[in-house]
Design a protein around this motif. Structure first.
Motif, PDB file in Angstrom:
ATOM      1  N   THR A  88       0.706  -1.296   0.144  1.00  0.00           N
ATOM      2  CA  THR A  88      -0.011  -0.404   0.048  1.00  0.00           C
ATOM      3  C   THR A  88       0.758   1.651   0.127  1.00  0.00           C
ATOM      4  N   ALA A  89       2.348   1.225   0.223  1.00  0.00           N
ATOM      5  CA  ALA A  89       3.103   2.058   0.658  1.00  0.00           C
ATOM      6  C   ALA A  89       3.468   2.888  -1.277  1.00  0.00           C
ATOM      7  N   ALA A  90       4.083   2.012  -1.475  1.00  0.00           N
ATOM      8  CA  ALA A  90       4.033   1.678  -2.629  1.00  0.00           C
ATOM      9  C   ALA A  90       2.938   2.113  -3.882  1.00  0.00           C
ATOM     10  N   ILE A  91       2.142   1.952  -4.131  1.00  0.00           N
ATOM     11  CA  ILE A  91       0.560   2.658  -4.071  1.00  0.00           C
ATOM     12  C   ILE A  91       0.375   4.518  -3.851  1.00  0.00           C
ATOM     13  N   ALA A  92       0.096   4.082  -2.857  1.00  0.00           N
ATOM     14  CA  ALA A  92       0.234   5.602  -2.099  1.00  0.00           C
ATOM     15  C   ALA A  92       1.345   6.638  -2.590  1.00  0.00           C
ATOM     16  N   ALA A  93       1.949   5.954  -2.679  1.00  0.00           N
ATOM     17  CA  ALA A  93       3.207   7.109  -3.527  1.00  0.00           C
ATOM     18  C   ALA A  93       2.827   7.787  -5.047  1.00  0.00           C
ATOM     19  N   ALA A  94       2.637   6.131  -5.711  1.00  0.00           N
ATOM     20  CA  ALA A  94       2.750   6.338  -7.327  1.00  0.00           C
ATOM     21  C   ALA A  94       1.362   7.790  -6.913  1.00  0.00           C
ATOM     22  N   LEU A  95       0.717   7.014  -6.835  1.00  0.00           N
ATOM     23  CA  LEU A  95      -1.141   8.621  -6.182  1.00  0.00           C
ATOM     24  C   LEU A  95      -0.622   9.668  -6.395  1.00  0.00           C
ATOM     25  N   ARG A  96       0.253   9.879  -5.120  1.00  0.00           N
ATOM     26  CA  ARG A  96       1.154  11.266  -4.570  1.00  0.00           C
ATOM     27  C   ARG A  96       1.602  11.601  -5.776  1.00  0.00           C
ATOM     28  N   ARG A  97       2.514  10.637  -6.674  1.00  0.00           N
ATOM     29  CA  ARG A  97       3.257  11.175  -7.619  1.00  0.00           C
ATOM     30  C   ARG A  97       1.930  12.386  -8.791  1.00  0.00           C
ATOM     31  N   ARG A  98       1.038  11.201  -9.331  1.00  0.00           N
ATOM     32  CA  ARG A  98       0.223  12.010  -9.797  1.00  0.00           C
ATOM     33  C   ARG A  98      -0.488  12.543 -10.163  1.00  0.00           C
ATOM     34  N   LEU A  99      -1.327  12.630  -8.728  1.00  0.00           N
ATOM     35  CA  LEU A  99      -1.765  13.750  -7.677  1.00  0.00           C
ATOM     36  C   LEU A  99      -1.410  15.161  -7.873  1.00  0.00           C
ATOM     37  N   ARG A 100      -0.077  15.156  -8.326  1.00  0.00           N
ATOM     38  CA  ARG A 100       0.969  16.259  -7.994  1.00  0.00           C
ATOM     39  C   ARG A 100       1.172  16.780  -9.456  1.00  0.00           C
ATOM     40  N   ALA A 101       1.399  15.856  -9.867  1.00  0.00           N
ATOM     41  CA  ALA A 101       2.051  16.289 -11.170  1.00  0.00           C
ATOM     42  C   ALA A 101       0.634  17.027 -12.085  1.00  0.00           C
ATOM     43  N   TRP A 102      -0.401  16.721 -11.646  1.00  0.00           N
ATOM     44  CA  TRP A 102      -2.070  16.653 -12.138  1.00  0.00           C
ATOM     45  C   TRP A 102      -1.926  17.821 -11.593  1.00  0.00           C
ATOM     46  N   ARG A 103      -1.691  18.524 -10.170  1.00  0.00           N
ATOM     47  CA  ARG A 103      -1.945  20.259 -10.185  1.00  0.00           C
ATOM     48  C   ARG A 103      -0.687  21.089 -10.634  1.00  0.00           C
ATOM     49  N   ARG A 104       0.053  20.685 -10.806  1.00  0.00           N
ATOM     50  CA  ARG A 104       1.174  21.307 -11.476  1.00  0.00           C
ATOM     51  C   ARG A 104       0.569  21.604 -12.592  1.00  0.00           C
ATOM     52  N   GLU A 105      -0.126  20.596 -13.736  1.00  0.00           N
ATOM     53  CA  GLU A 105      -0.535  21.342 -14.672  1.00  0.00           C
ATOM     54  C   GLU A 105      -1.658  22.102 -14.743  1.00  0.00           C
TER      55      GLU A 105
END
Length: 527
Positions: free
Chosen positions: A65-82
């Motif tokens: 679950t830690a790896a899944i949460a980290a991947a989600l967090r990266r994608r969410l922050r990338a979306w916010r930057r765009e």
């Protein structure tokens, strides 16, 4: 006498591990983790132990679950930057994750108190997670379970009541109806699926030949999910055939010894024969020899084996053909099947044809398309297993859009007319082109965008007149009467020549209409 509870010795903790999750529970646990739930929450929703949840998820996605949460967090922050002007609540519709979990993943505090949200609005399921407005704990848990995957029957079994009773609890003891909860869950599931498809395709395009087992750490998706999301594209990362054998690093001297031993035993020099012999003797096949020495003929020459010079080949070298295959395999609109590569080559005017690739790199040379693609993927993924100079040559960029200054297709057809006469069938041209080193008629059609009959007519030849199908017995009889007027003997051989010159029905059509050739001749002579 009563015994104080503190005086009762405690039994040692059991060393027996908790039961494993079923296959269905694993799928649901993985889906919940990809919505931002932690193991304790997933365990509560599925009525299983949290450590069993973490073990199951870690088997599907290394890191759990830690790896899944980290991947989600990266994608969410990338979306916010765009989308700098967008609020975090908008991410719920993009990622299919409850708004409350979006904020928890990106570690942003809630900016307002929770309230009852109308169905279809962002954050609708946040109040379900918080249990706001529910009559009791059973109502809270029922709503939460139903909103995140459990059926009414499963919830009823958990509480020992009927599915209808659970429906009544949801409608009477919570602010939500089962219909609204189901609709909200389906909206999130569709958004989640679309986001997963998007990131899987982007990963595939960015890593054209990476193995699928590299995806979980980057995306938080299991290998099985990646297979389903990529569809046919998965063959670029996990071919249907087995992985190519590890390259056997033989010196040029050893390859020359192999060639001489092969020739001494068989007396032959063809690629097909050498490949068959090499498999029996567990040595590298003809492709290794061709790669090491440049071409198959150069390998034979190095071994001191004479070869008869065949017809001239096309302007494409074997290295060009390998480069074309490697480019097609990596291309977004390409693939690893022969059909996908052939279609990609056909869309690029300066690329070789699929038939030429198959003929030269496999086909009559004794290999197979499976081995060719396996070699191409191995070059891309583990180039250190091949000759560096060869890898550099076949991976160098090429312009597949601008054709070279090849002769006009009509020039080849005119040359064939000069040699064979004005009436040339595709089979006659094929034999002539092979002997003269000319392009095939299919290549001429591809380059010109015209049919063979059109090319022949424009070059000054005489294409066969189009035949009419489904002629009646009377119509066929009229042609037979005309034929017999010119050839009274009625020879079927003469009719074959005459029918082609006069666009008449074939001999088989005549026999089909009259029963036999002799019956047709006698019937039409009597007219």
């Amino acid at each position: 006498m009563s015994i104080d509870a503190h005086d009762v010795p405690l039994a040692p903790a059991s060393a027996v591990p908790h039961p494993q999750l079923t296959e269905m529970e694993v799928h649901r646990a993985l889906d919940l983790a990809q919505q931002g739930f932690v193991p304790s929450e997933i365990g509560e929703l599925l009525d299983v132990y949290p450590d069993s949840v973490e073990t199951a998820i870690e088997e599907a996605v290394p890191g759990g679950t830690a790896a899944i949460a980290a991947a989600l967090r990266r994608r969410l922050r990338a979306w916010r930057r765009e989308h700098e002007d967008s609020a975090w609540w908008e991410a719920e519709a993009v990622f299919g994750i409850p708004h409350a979990h979006v904020l928890r993943l990106v570690r942003v505090p809630r900016d307002q108190e929770l309230g009852i949200v109308a169905p279809g609005e962002p954050g609708y399921l946040d109040t379900v997670l918080a249990g706001i407005g529910c009559k009791d704990l059973r109502a809270t848990r029922s709503a939460r379970l139903y909103a995140f995957g459990a059926t009414l029957q499963e919830i009823g079994d958990l509480f020992g009541v009927t599915r209808e009773r659970i429906r009544q609890i949801l409608s009477r003891d919570t602010p939500w109806s089962s219909t609204d909860l189901s609709a909200a869950a389906k909206v999130l599931a569709r958004a989640r699926r679309a986001e997963h498809e998007s990131v899987a395709e982007l990963w595939s395009l960015s890593n054209p030949v990476a193995p699928l087992d590299e995806a979980p750490a980057a995306l938080g998706l299991s290998v099985e999910q990646m297979r389903q999301l990529l569809g046919r594209r998965r063959s670029r990362h996990e071919p249907a055939f087995g992985a190519p054998r590890e390259a056997t690093r033989r010196t040029e001297e050893e390859i020359i010894e192999d060639l001489r031993a092969f020739h001494a035993e068989t007396g032959r020099t063809t690629c097909q024969a050498f490949t068959d012999w090499a498999r029996e003797h567990d040595v590298p096949g003809h492709q290794t020899a061709a790669i090491r020495f440049g071409t198959w003929n150069e390998a034979l020459k190095a071994a001191g084996l004479s070869t008869d010079k065949g017809a001239p080949r096309s302007s494409f070298r074997d290295d060009d053909l390998w480069a074309a295959v490697i480019t097609a395999v990596q291309a977004p609109d390409g693939g690893t099947t022969f059909r996908a590569v052939e279609e990609w080559l056909a869309r690029h005017p300066a690329a070789p044809s699929g038939a030429l690739v198959r003929q030269r790199l496999c086909g009559h040379e004794g290999g197979s398309w499976t081995e060719t693609v396996a070699t191409a993927l191995a070059v891309l993924h583990t180039p250190e297993g091949f000759d560096p100079a060869w890898v550099e040559e076949i991976t160098a960029p090429r312009d597949w859009e601008t054709p070279t200054d090849d002769p006009d297709p009509l020039d080849h057809v005119r040359a064939a007319i000069d040699a064979l006469g004005p009436r040339i069938t595709t089979s006659r041209y094929r034999a002539w082109a092979r002997a003269e080193g000319r392009p095939t008629f299919m290549t001429l059609q591809r380059r010109s965008g015209k049919l063979w009959s059109e090319l022949l007519a424009e070059a000054g030849g005489e294409p066969n007149a189009p035949k009419v199908k489904n002629r009646s017995r009377a119509e066929v009889g009229e042609y037979m009467t005309r034929f017999l007027a010119e050839y009274p003997e009625g020879s079927s051989t003469d009719y074959g020549t005459w029918s082609r010159a006069n666009a008449a029905p074939s001999r088989s059509t005549v026999v089909d209409r009259f029963g036999t050739w002799n019956v047709a001749v006698e019937s039409c002579r009597a007219r």
